[in-house]
Write a protein that holds these residues in place. Structure first.
Motif, mmCIF file in Angstrom:
data_model
loop_
_atom_site.group_PDB
_atom_site.id
_atom_site.type_symbol
_atom_site.label_atom_id
_atom_site.label_comp_id
_atom_site.label_asym_id
_atom_site.label_seq_id
_atom_site.Cartn_x
_atom_site.Cartn_y
_atom_site.Cartn_z
ATOM 1 N N ARG A 1 31.428 28.300 45.238
ATOM 2 C CA ARG A 1 32.857 29.022 45.832
ATOM 3 C C ARG A 1 32.767 30.420 45.241
ATOM 4 O O ARG A 1 33.432 31.362 45.803
ATOM 5 C CB ARG A 1 33.921 28.329 45.029
ATOM 6 C CG ARG A 1 34.503 26.789 45.739
ATOM 7 C CD ARG A 1 34.758 26.972 47.160
ATOM 8 N NE ARG A 1 34.673 25.785 47.728
ATOM 9 C CZ ARG A 1 35.064 25.437 49.079
ATOM 10 N NH1 ARG A 1 35.073 26.408 49.942
ATOM 11 N NH2 ARG A 1 35.064 24.113 49.491
ATOM 12 N N TYR B 1 39.991 29.513 36.449
ATOM 13 C CA TYR B 1 41.129 30.432 37.087
ATOM 14 C C TYR B 1 41.837 29.335 37.982
ATOM 15 O O TYR B 1 42.997 29.612 38.187
ATOM 16 C CB TYR B 1 40.379 31.388 37.976
ATOM 17 C CG TYR B 1 39.558 32.322 37.266
ATOM 18 C CD1 TYR B 1 40.437 33.414 36.661
ATOM 19 C CD2 TYR B 1 38.150 32.394 37.171
ATOM 20 C CE1 TYR B 1 39.681 34.258 35.796
ATOM 21 C CE2 TYR B 1 37.695 33.387 36.360
ATOM 22 C CZ TYR B 1 38.323 34.224 35.585
ATOM 23 O OH TYR B 1 37.870 35.289 34.909
ATOM 24 N N TYR B 2 41.637 28.321 38.394
ATOM 25 C CA TYR B 2 42.386 27.292 38.766
ATOM 26 C C TYR B 2 43.545 26.621 37.936
ATOM 27 O O TYR B 2 44.579 26.680 38.409
ATOM 28 C CB TYR B 2 41.444 26.003 39.299
ATOM 29 C CG TYR B 2 40.367 26.180 40.612
ATOM 30 C CD1 TYR B 2 40.747 27.394 41.469
ATOM 31 C CD2 TYR B 2 39.374 25.563 40.874
ATOM 32 C CE1 TYR B 2 39.767 27.548 42.509
ATOM 33 C CE2 TYR B 2 38.676 25.534 41.947
ATOM 34 C CZ TYR B 2 38.924 26.520 42.570
ATOM 35 O OH TYR B 2 38.007 26.856 43.679
ATOM 36 N N SER C 1 46.102 29.304 37.796
ATOM 37 C CA SER C 1 46.855 29.511 39.103
ATOM 38 C C SER C 1 47.919 28.167 39.196
ATOM 39 O O SER C 1 49.006 28.592 39.821
ATOM 40 C CB SER C 1 45.921 29.426 40.106
ATOM 41 O OG SER C 1 45.349 28.121 40.432
ATOM 42 N N THR D 1 39.291 21.878 42.612
ATOM 43 C CA THR D 1 40.453 22.646 43.513
ATOM 44 C C THR D 1 41.729 22.855 42.717
ATOM 45 O O THR D 1 41.628 22.013 41.801
ATOM 46 C CB THR D 1 40.260 21.769 44.829
ATOM 47 O OG1 THR D 1 41.290 20.642 44.531
ATOM 48 C CG2 THR D 1 39.391 21.583 45.607
ATOM 49 N N PRO D 2 42.193 23.763 43.361
ATOM 50 C CA PRO D 2 43.639 23.871 42.349
ATOM 51 C C PRO D 2 44.519 22.382 42.484
ATOM 52 O O PRO D 2 45.224 22.262 41.426
ATOM 53 C CB PRO D 2 44.539 24.979 43.258
ATOM 54 C CG PRO D 2 43.309 25.713 43.885
ATOM 55 C CD PRO D 2 42.207 24.969 43.889
#
Length: 730
Positions: A175, A254-255, A258, A327-328
Motif C-alpha cells: 500500500r 495511520y489507519y 484515521s 485496513t481502516p
C-alpha cells in the motif's frame, strides 16, 4: 525537460507513489549506482531512476537477480559512492547470502537496501515480514508508512549508513509502494566523490579471523545505531495527556489515526524500528495507563514491548490477524473491542462480476500449454449432446475396416436409456492397464501419443485387455475375436466431423505428465481451463524439483516450465544439475523476450539495458548447450503442429533436454486483424473449454470473439476442429 522526479525545486510538491518517492529520496541524497531485479511491488523504484539516469548521471541496471543486484550496489558502496538496491521481500531471500556478511564488512559510501513486503499476497507466494530479517542480519531498518516517509527515510538513510558504515534496510509494504500522495520535495544534494577502493583485505575478506573481529565491530555499531533510533525524527511521540497510548508503525499507525479522535489519545510512531528504541517506548509508556499496538503482519513491535515487561493490548486482544493487510475497517473493528470506537456497519459490497487472473489474449504461454496438453489426445463425447445415433460407429468402421459395420468400430456408443447416451473411445491411459494385462505382450503404448497398438501376430484373442479397460473402450472384432482400439486416425479422427450433433471433440489431457512451474506469467497455467502447471515453489525451483521427482522414481515424463528471465535469474544452476546428474527432465524455457509480469522490463536476451542502451543479446540455446544439454529444440508456440511434433520427440527422448518456446510477448508487437466465428461453428466448445482465450466467449449456444480483445494471433484457427474461425480482412 526535467520530470517530477528530477525537478530541483525544494519545498515544491509532487504526486508520487511510495516507489517513486524512494527514488526521489535517493536522488536527493546524490545516489550514483542503482541496481534491482523486477518484483512487484518494488519494480517502479529502479524504473523511476532509470528514466532520469542519463540526465542526472546515475548508473541504473536491471541485474539478473537480487543477489547480483545487491553485489553490484555493494561494490559501488565499497568505493565510497552512494548506492541503492531494491527488491520485493522474497528477493531478499535470494540476496541474503551477501546481505548477512555485508553486515560484517560494512560499507564506505552510503547504501540502502529497499525491500517491499507484500501483505495479502497481491503478487507473491508468502507474507514474510522483513523487520525480522533486520534482526537476523543485524542491519538497521526504517519502516515507511506513507510516500512522504518513504522519500524522507530514503534520503536520511544515506546519512545513517555513512555514520554507522553499515547498509540500511528501508521497508515498504504494497500500500505504501503503490499508494500515491502529495509529497514535499527536498533539496537535491550535489555530492561529488571519486570512486576509490581501499585495498586492505583484512577489512573486506571474511576469513574466520577477520570475520570474528568484524562481528565485534558490528556489535559496537549496533549500540550506536540504537542511540540513533532513540533520537530519530522517524520515531516521535504525541503526548495529549491521555491515559491510553497508541503505538504503531507503517500504514497501521495511520489507519488508527484515521478512525480515532487523535486528540483523545497519546501516540507513538515508530519508523526506525531496528535496533528497537526501547528507552523511547518506556518513557512513553510511563505517561499512559494502557498501551495499544497496531501493526501489520507479525507482532514485531508487540514482542519487543513485551520484553520490556510492559502490559499491552495487541493482536490477539484486537482480533487482528498476522495474515493479510490491515485496513481502516479492520483497525476500527479491532479497536471497538476495547470500547475506543463504535463498530460501524460495513458498507454493502458492490456486486461486480468475478475477474479471475488469466493469461492475456494471444499469450504465447497459452498456445504452448495447449500443445502440451494435446500431445496425448483422445476423442471426447459431450453426453448432453449425444443422441446415440451411432453415425460415428459407421464412420469409424468405413475408415478403419473398409466396411459398413458398427461392430467393427473402434468407437462404442453406450445407450443407457432414451435420454442418456455417450460414445467411448480409448483414453490413452497413463501406464495403460490393458497393456499390462496382455499375457502375450501384444499391446504396446507409444510414449509420444499414448496410442495403444495391437500386434495381431502375437494376440491370441484372450480379451484380457477388454476386461482390464475400466472405460469399456475396447471393442472385439466379431470375425477375428481380436481387440479394436482407437488410434485417433493419426490425429485426425474421422468420427468427429460426421457427428450431426457436434458431440465429439479431440481433447488433450494434463494428467499424463508432471509439469513443475516457476514464478512468472506462466504460473497462471495452473488455472482452468489450461490446468497444466502442477507445482510452483520459488524462482528456479521447478527444474530441481523435477530432478528430485525423477530420481525418486516417478514414471511420468517430467517437464519443468520456466520463463526466460527466471531462467537467467535462477534456472541455469538447476539446468547444470540435471545435465550433470542425468535427470530425464525436459526444461521448457518460455522465451517471450521480456519480463512481462512486472511491466515489460528488458532481459539479457532482449538486447537492451534498463537505461535503454543497446546490449549484447544472450542466446538461451547457446547457454543450454554450453551447460551440457545435448537435446535442445526451439519452437514457435503459435505453430501448434510443429510444437506438438517437438514435444513428441522429447517424449521419446531419454535424458535431460531443453525445449525453448520462443515468441515475443504479444503486448510488444503490433496487432494483426482480429478473428471472427463463421457459420461453420458447431458450438463444440474446444476454443472456450480447452483453449480458453479471454477474447473468446460462449453466450448461450453461440461462440463469439471480442474484436477489442483479440490480438490477431490466429492460434484459435488451428485449435478449431471445424475451421470455423477466420481472419477479418480489412
Amino acid at each position: 525537460m526535467a520530470s517530477k522526479i528530477s525537478i530541483d525545486k525544494p519545498g515544491s510538491f509532487a504526486l508520487l507513489n511510495g516507489d517513486e518517492a524512494v527514488a526521489r529520496g535517493a536522488i536527493e541524497a546524490s545516489v550514483k549506482v542503482a541496481a534491482a531485479y523486477p518484483g512487484t511491488p518494488s519494480t517502479e523504484i529502479l524504473e523511476t531512476l532509470a528514466k532520469v539516469s542519463k540526465e542526472l548521471g546515475i548508473y541504473s541496471e536491471w541485474s539478473i537477480n537480487e543477489a547480483v543486484a545487491t553485489e553490484v550496489a555493494v561494490g559501488a558502496a565499497m568505493t565510497g559512492v552512494r548506492s541503492i538496491v531494491s527488491m520485493k521481500h522474497v528477493g531478499l531471500n535470494v540476496a541474503s547470502d551477501a546481505v548477512m556478511t555485508l553486515a560484517y564488512t560494512g560499507v564506505e559510501g552510503g547504501m540502502i537496501i529497499v525491500v517491499c513486503d507484500d501483505p495479502a499476497l497481491h503478487s507473491s507466494q508468502n507474507e514474510q515480514d522483513t523487520r525480522y530479517f533486520a534482526v537476523h542480519s543485524k542491519i538497521p531498518l526504517l519502516d515507511a508508512g506513507n510516500p512522504q516517509e518513504a522519500l524522507d527515510m530514503a534520503r536520511e538513510a544515506y546519512e545513517i549508513s555513512e555514520k554507522l558504515r553499515l547498509p540500511i534496510i528501508l521497508r515498504l509494504t504494497t500500500r505504501v509502494a503503490h499508494g500515491k500522495a502529495k509529497v514535499k520535495l527536498g533539496n537535491m544534494q550535489k555530492i561529488e566523490r571519486k570512486a576509490e577502493f581501499d585495498k586492505d583485505g583484512s577489512k573486506w575478506v571474511m576469513i574466520p579471523s577477520n570475520a570474528i573481529r568484524q562481528h565485534r565491530v558490528l556489535e559496537k555499531k549496533l549500540v550506536e545505531a540504537k542511540q540513533l533510533a532513540e533520537n530519530s525524527c522517524f520515531n516521535f511521540a504525541e503526548d495529549n495527556g491521555s491515559d491510553i497510548g497508541i503505538v504503531g508503525s507503517g500504514v497501521g499507525f495511520y489507519y488508527a489515526r484515521s478512525v480515532l479522535d487523535t486528540k483523545k489519545f497519546s501516540w507513538l510512531k515508530l519508523g526506525f524500528v531496528y535496533p528497537f528504541p526501547s528507552d523511547l517506548v518506556k518513557t512513553f509508556a510511563s505517561k499512559v495507563k494502557k498501551l495499544i499496538v497496531i501493526e501489520e503482519l507479525r507482532p514485531y513491535i508487540e514482542e519487543h514491548i513485551q520484553r520490556l515487561k510492559l502490559d499491552i493490548i495487541g493482536k490477539s486482544e484486537l482480533g487482528l490477524e498476522e495474515i493479510g493487510e490491515l485496513t481502516p475497517d479492520k483497525v476500527r473493528e479491532g479497536l471497538s473491542k476495547t470500547n475506543l470506537t463504535t463498530k460501524q456497519e460495513k458498507s454493502q459490497p458492490i456486486d461486480l462480476p468475478p475477474r479471475p487472473p488469466a493469461l492475456c489474449p494471444g499469450c504465447t504461454h497459452r498456445a504452448f500449454y495447449y500443445a502440451l496438453n494435446m500431445v496425448n489426445q483422445s476423442v471426447n463425447c459431450n453426453s448432453t449432446k449425444c443422441v446415440g445415433c451411432g453415425i460415428c460407429e459407421y464412420a469409424c468402421s468405413v475408415e478403419k475396416e473398409k466396411t459398413f459395420n458398427p461392430l467393427k468400430s473402434r468407437i462404442r456408443v453406450m445407450r443407457i436409456d432414451q435420454i442418456f447416451n455417450f460414445a467411448v473411445t480409448c483414453k490413452a491411459c497413463i501406464n495403460a492397464p490393458c497393456v499390462a494385462a496382455c499375457p502375450e505382450e501384444a499391446l504396446t503404448q507409444s510414449k509420444k501419443t499414448g496410442t495403444i497398438t495391437v500386434d495381431e501376430t502375437k494376440c491370441k484373442g484372450c480379451c484380457w485387455c477388454v476386461e482390464a479397460c475400466r472405460f469399456g473402450a475396447i471393442s472385439v472384432d466379431p470375425s477375428t475375436h481380436k481387440p479394436l482400439i482407437c488410434d485417433k486416425c493419426g490425429g485426425d479422427p474421422k468420427c468427429i466431423p460426421t457427428c450431426p450433433e457436434s458431440a465429439l471433440s479431440l481433447t488433450g489431457r494434463s494428467d499424463d505428465k508432471i509439469v513443475t512451474g516457476d514464478i512468472g506469467c506462466y504460473t497462471l497455467g495452473v488455472l482452468p481451463p489450461v490446468k497444466t502447471v502442477q507445482s510452483c515453489l520459488c524462482m528456479g525451483a521447478g527444474i530441481s524439483q523435477a530432478a528430485g521427482m525423477v530420481h525418486a522414481g516417478v514414471k511420468d515424463k517430467v517437464f519443468s516450465v520456466i520463463g526466460d528471465s527466471t531462467f537467467f535469474h535462477a534456472g541455469m544452476t538447476g539446468l547444470i544439475n540435471i545435465a550433470y546428474n542425468k535427470a530425464n527432465v525436459c526444461v521448457v524455457i518460455m522465451d517471450n523476450s521480456i519480463i512481462a509480469m512486472t511491466g515489460h522490463q528488458p532481459t539479457p536476451g532482449s538486447g537492451k539495458t534498463a537505461m535503454g542502451t543497446d546490449a549484447k543479446v544472450i542466446k538461451i540455446p547457446e547457454i543450454a548447450k554450453a551447460l551440457g544439454i545435448e537435446k535442445v529444440l526451439t519452437v514457435d508456440p503459435y505453430d501448434l503442429k510443429a510444437t506438438k511434433a517437438a514435444l513428441r520427440e522429447i517424449l521419446e527422448f531419454n535424458g535431460p533436454s531443453v525445449l525453448i518456446s520462443k515468441r515475443t510477448c504479444p503486448m510488444l508487437v503490433a496487432r494483426d486483424n482480429p478473428r471472427e466465428i463463421t457459420e461453420k461453428c458447431t458450438g463444440c466448445g474446444v476454443c472456450t473449454t480447452y483453449f480458453g482465450c479471454p477474447a473468446i466467449s460462449k453466450i448461450g449456444d453461440k461462440t463469439e470473439i471480442d474484436p477489442t480483445l483479440c490480438v490477431g494471433c490466429g492460434v484459435c484457427e488451428a485449435v478449431c476442429p471445424f475451421n470455423a474461425i477466420r481472419r477479418i480482412e480489412k
